[in-house]
Every structure is written in structure tokens, then in C-alpha cells.
Design a protein around this motif. Structure first.
Motif, short mmCIF file in Angstrom:
data_model
loop_
_atom_site.label_atom_id
_atom_site.label_comp_id
_atom_site.label_asym_id
_atom_site.label_seq_id
_atom_site.Cartn_x
_atom_site.Cartn_y
_atom_site.Cartn_z
N VAL A 182 9.45 21.21 8.63
CA VAL A 182 10.73 20.57 8.90
C VAL A 182 11.18 19.73 7.71
N LYS A 183 12.48 19.76 7.42
CA LYS A 183 13.02 18.92 6.36
C LYS A 183 13.30 17.50 6.86
N ARG A 184 13.63 17.40 8.13
CA ARG A 184 13.87 16.07 8.71
C ARG A 184 12.51 15.52 9.15
N ALA A 185 11.72 15.12 8.16
CA ALA A 185 10.32 14.78 8.41
C ALA A 185 10.03 13.29 8.31
N ASP A 186 10.96 12.48 7.81
CA ASP A 186 10.73 11.05 7.66
C ASP A 186 10.55 10.42 9.05
N PRO A 187 9.40 9.84 9.35
CA PRO A 187 9.16 9.29 10.69
C PRO A 187 10.19 8.25 11.12
N ARG A 188 10.66 7.43 10.19
CA ARG A 188 11.65 6.40 10.55
C ARG A 188 12.98 7.04 10.95
N VAL A 189 13.38 8.07 10.19
CA VAL A 189 14.62 8.78 10.52
C VAL A 189 14.50 9.46 11.88
N ARG A 190 13.36 10.09 12.11
CA ARG A 190 13.16 10.77 13.38
C ARG A 190 13.13 9.78 14.54
N LEU A 191 12.48 8.64 14.35
CA LEU A 191 12.46 7.63 15.41
C LEU A 191 13.88 7.17 15.75
N GLU A 192 14.71 6.97 14.73
CA GLU A 192 16.10 6.57 14.99
C GLU A 192 16.84 7.64 15.78
N ASP A 193 16.58 8.92 15.47
CA ASP A 193 17.18 10.01 16.25
C ASP A 193 16.79 9.89 17.72
N TYR A 194 15.50 9.68 17.97
CA TYR A 194 15.03 9.57 19.36
C TYR A 194 15.62 8.34 20.06
N LYS A 195 15.73 7.25 19.34
CA LYS A 195 16.30 6.03 19.93
C LYS A 195 17.75 6.25 20.33
N GLN A 196 18.53 6.87 19.44
CA GLN A 196 19.93 7.12 19.76
C GLN A 196 20.07 8.07 20.95
N ALA A 197 19.23 9.11 20.97
CA ALA A 197 19.30 10.06 22.08
C ALA A 197 18.92 9.40 23.40
N ARG B 247 16.85 17.54 42.41
CA ARG B 247 16.62 16.23 41.81
C ARG B 247 16.01 16.46 40.44
N TYR B 248 16.73 16.04 39.42
CA TYR B 248 16.41 16.42 38.06
C TYR B 248 15.56 15.37 37.35
N LEU B 249 14.67 15.88 36.51
CA LEU B 249 13.92 15.06 35.58
C LEU B 249 14.26 15.53 34.18
N LEU B 250 14.93 14.69 33.40
CA LEU B 250 15.25 15.02 32.02
C LEU B 250 14.02 14.76 31.16
N VAL B 251 13.49 15.80 30.55
CA VAL B 251 12.26 15.70 29.77
C VAL B 251 12.61 15.80 28.28
N MET B 252 12.44 14.69 27.57
CA MET B 252 12.69 14.63 26.13
C MET B 252 11.37 14.85 25.40
N THR B 253 11.29 15.91 24.59
CA THR B 253 10.09 16.14 23.80
C THR B 253 10.26 15.50 22.42
N ALA B 254 9.23 14.82 21.94
CA ALA B 254 9.34 14.05 20.71
C ALA B 254 8.08 14.18 19.86
N THR B 255 8.30 14.29 18.55
CA THR B 255 7.22 14.25 17.57
C THR B 255 7.71 13.38 16.41
N ILE B 256 7.31 12.13 16.42
CA ILE B 256 7.80 11.20 15.40
C ILE B 256 7.14 11.46 14.05
N LEU B 257 5.86 11.82 14.06
CA LEU B 257 5.12 12.11 12.83
C LEU B 257 4.80 13.60 12.82
N PRO B 258 5.68 14.45 12.27
CA PRO B 258 5.43 15.89 12.33
C PRO B 258 4.20 16.31 11.55
#
Length: 267
Positions: free
Chosen positions: A36-51, A19-30
Motif C-alpha cells: 500500500v502507498k497510503r502506509a503512514d500510520p499517522r495518516v491512516r489513523l486520521e482516516d479511521y478517526k474521520q470515518a 438489526r445492523y452492525l457496522l463493522v469497520m476493518t482497520a490496519t493502522i500499521l500495515p
């Protein structure tokens, strides 16, 4: 070498299906020193939302339950709304804020990644209902995950991709964007392992995971290479480049061929 038992495991693997638990690790404000170059919090939040939307609609049992861990203290209401209102399969979801995105001197981002897992898993209610965790970098999705899990024999303790490094790098490491292990294996081999990281021989999380898993090579139930390519879809945090470039496609094709004609190549 057997993994130490985890007192929070729901049951012994031999007695029940995975029985699996999918664990998504997230850092919105690096952190400022995360590099990291992909450091914009809004861009990162959108990535997490889509995922998160992707995994909510993913039909394989690998994502039957979802735990999203965020370690920068960012606002999580948009993610919580998606879990509540855009959940077509009615999956159980936990979204937890855990402290600790400050990288200690002489360490790198991997230290805080493992700290997030250690603390978040201890708090998770869903972890107690499952036998295995699927750890994924939360901004990315991996469409072939289910296919890979269907290819390996059950029961199992670990599925991770170890690899030989190409020039100019030397040695071996492990892919840490995604790996699957039993809760018992995590508890016995990976929990608190962040303290082994240093500025020399175990500088990166990829080095740490490789060191912790390589002794299990060849044992039943331990897969140190994916049975199929599990390629990420999304953008690299360090370079902010899409993983779907033409160069990446060539690399994927070579890897897929080598899995068939030279399955032990990386070792």
C-alpha cells in the motif's frame, strides 16, 4: 442453496426486523508486504478517526451499532475517545484489537482481512444483538449505504456488488470495500473461507468473495448488485488517491445509468 444457521444469531430474520452492525476493518500499521502507498500510520489513523466520526453521526439504522476491528496492535485510545466523547446519537460502539496482520507466503492482504473478521466477530458482544453485518473498509465512508438498503426487499441475506472486470483484466470479482450479509450467511459461507485463498485462481479477496456468493445469483433475498451506486469517499490505500477524482465521477455516472437501462449488465 440456503446459508447455514449461525448459533450466535439473535433471532430468525423472518421473525424480526434487520438489526445492523457496522463493522469497520482497520490496519493502522500495515504489514511490510501489504503493497500500500497510503502506509503512514499517522495518516491512516486520521482516516479511521474521520470515518468513525462520520458513522457515529450517520442516522440510518445501517450504522446503529458499530464494531471497529484493528489487527496491527496499534494504540487505539484516540479512536476510543472519539467513540466516547464524539457520539452525538449515543450509539453502542466496540473497538477491539485482534492479532494477525502478517500476510502468509503466497497470500495477500485479503487473508488478514478475513482473519480479522473471523476473530473479531467471534469476540463481539454487539454481534449477538444484531442480525446483519455491514462490512466496510474502515478508512472509507459510503453515504449511499442507507439508500441502497432501503431499496431492497426484506428479509434478505446478502447485498454485495459483483462486477465484470475491464481490460486488461478478465473475469469477474466482487467489491470487498463494502458488503452486507446476515450473520447466518457469514457463518455458513464466509467464515474460515480465507483458507481457500491461494497464489493462482483465488489470489485476491475480491476473487474469494465472488466465488462464495455467485451460486446464490437469482435467489430471493440475495442481491449480487447494489440497487444504487454506493461509492466510497476517502483515499485508496494502494494508490493513496482520492476516490472523488474527475475520472471517478465519469465512471460513477456510467454505472448509475447502467443500473437503470441494463440492470443485468455485469452478468
Amino acid at each position: 442453496m440456503a446459508a447455514s444457521p449461525d448459533p450466535s444469531s439473535a433471532s430468525q430474520l423472518a421473525d424480526s426486523p434487520e438489526r445492523y452492525l457496522l463493522v469497520m476493518t482497520a490496519t493502522i500499521l500495515p504489514a511490510a508486504n501489504a503493497g500500500v502507498k497510503r502506509a503512514d500510520p499517522r495518516v491512516r489513523l486520521e482516516d479511521y478517526k474521520q470515518a468513525l466520526r462520520y458513522w457515529l453521526a450517520y442516522t440510518h439504522p445501517a450504522a446503529e451499532r458499530i464494531l471497529l476491528l484493528e489487527n496491527s496492535g496499534a494504540e487505539l485510545t484516540e479512536l476510543e475517545a472519539i467513540a466516547r466523547d464524539e457520539n452525538p446519537l449515543g450509539k453502542p460502539v466496540e473497538i477491539l484489537s485482534v492479532p494477525g496482520n502478517q500476510i502468509p507466503e503466497g497470500r495477500n492482504y485479503g487473508y488478514t482481512e478475513m482473519q480479522m473478521l473471523d476473530e473479531g466477530l467471534a469476540l463481539s458482544r454487539l454481534r449477538r444483538e444484531t442480525t446483519h453485518m455491514v462490512k466496510v473498509t474502515g478508512r472509507l465512508v459510503f453515504p449511499s449505504l442507507g439508500k441502497a438498503l432501503d431499496r431492497i426487499q426484506k428479509p434478505f441475506e446478502l447485498m454485495v456488488e459483483c462486477r465484470k472486470l475491464g481490460f486488461p483484466r478478465r473475469g469477474y470479482d466482487a467489491n470487498t470495500q463494502i458488503f452486507v450479509c446476515s450473520h447466518g450467511f457469514y457463518h455458513g459461507e464466509l467464515r474460515n473461507s480465507k483458507e481457500l485463498m491461494n497464489s493462482t485462481d483465488i489470489r485476491l479477496l475480491e476473487h474469494l468473495i465472488f466465488r462464495r456468493v455467485i451460486s446464490f445469483k437469482g435467489l430471493p433475498g440475495y442481491y449480487l448488485r447494489f440497487p444504487v451506486n454506493i461509492e466510497p469517499v476517502g483515499y485508496s490505500g494502494f494508490k493513496s488517491r482520492s476516490y472523488n477524482s474527475s475520472g471517478s465521477s465519469i465512471t460513477r455516472a456510467i454505472r448509475a445509468a447502467l443500473r437503470v437501462i441494463a440492470p443485468e449488465y455485469w452478468f
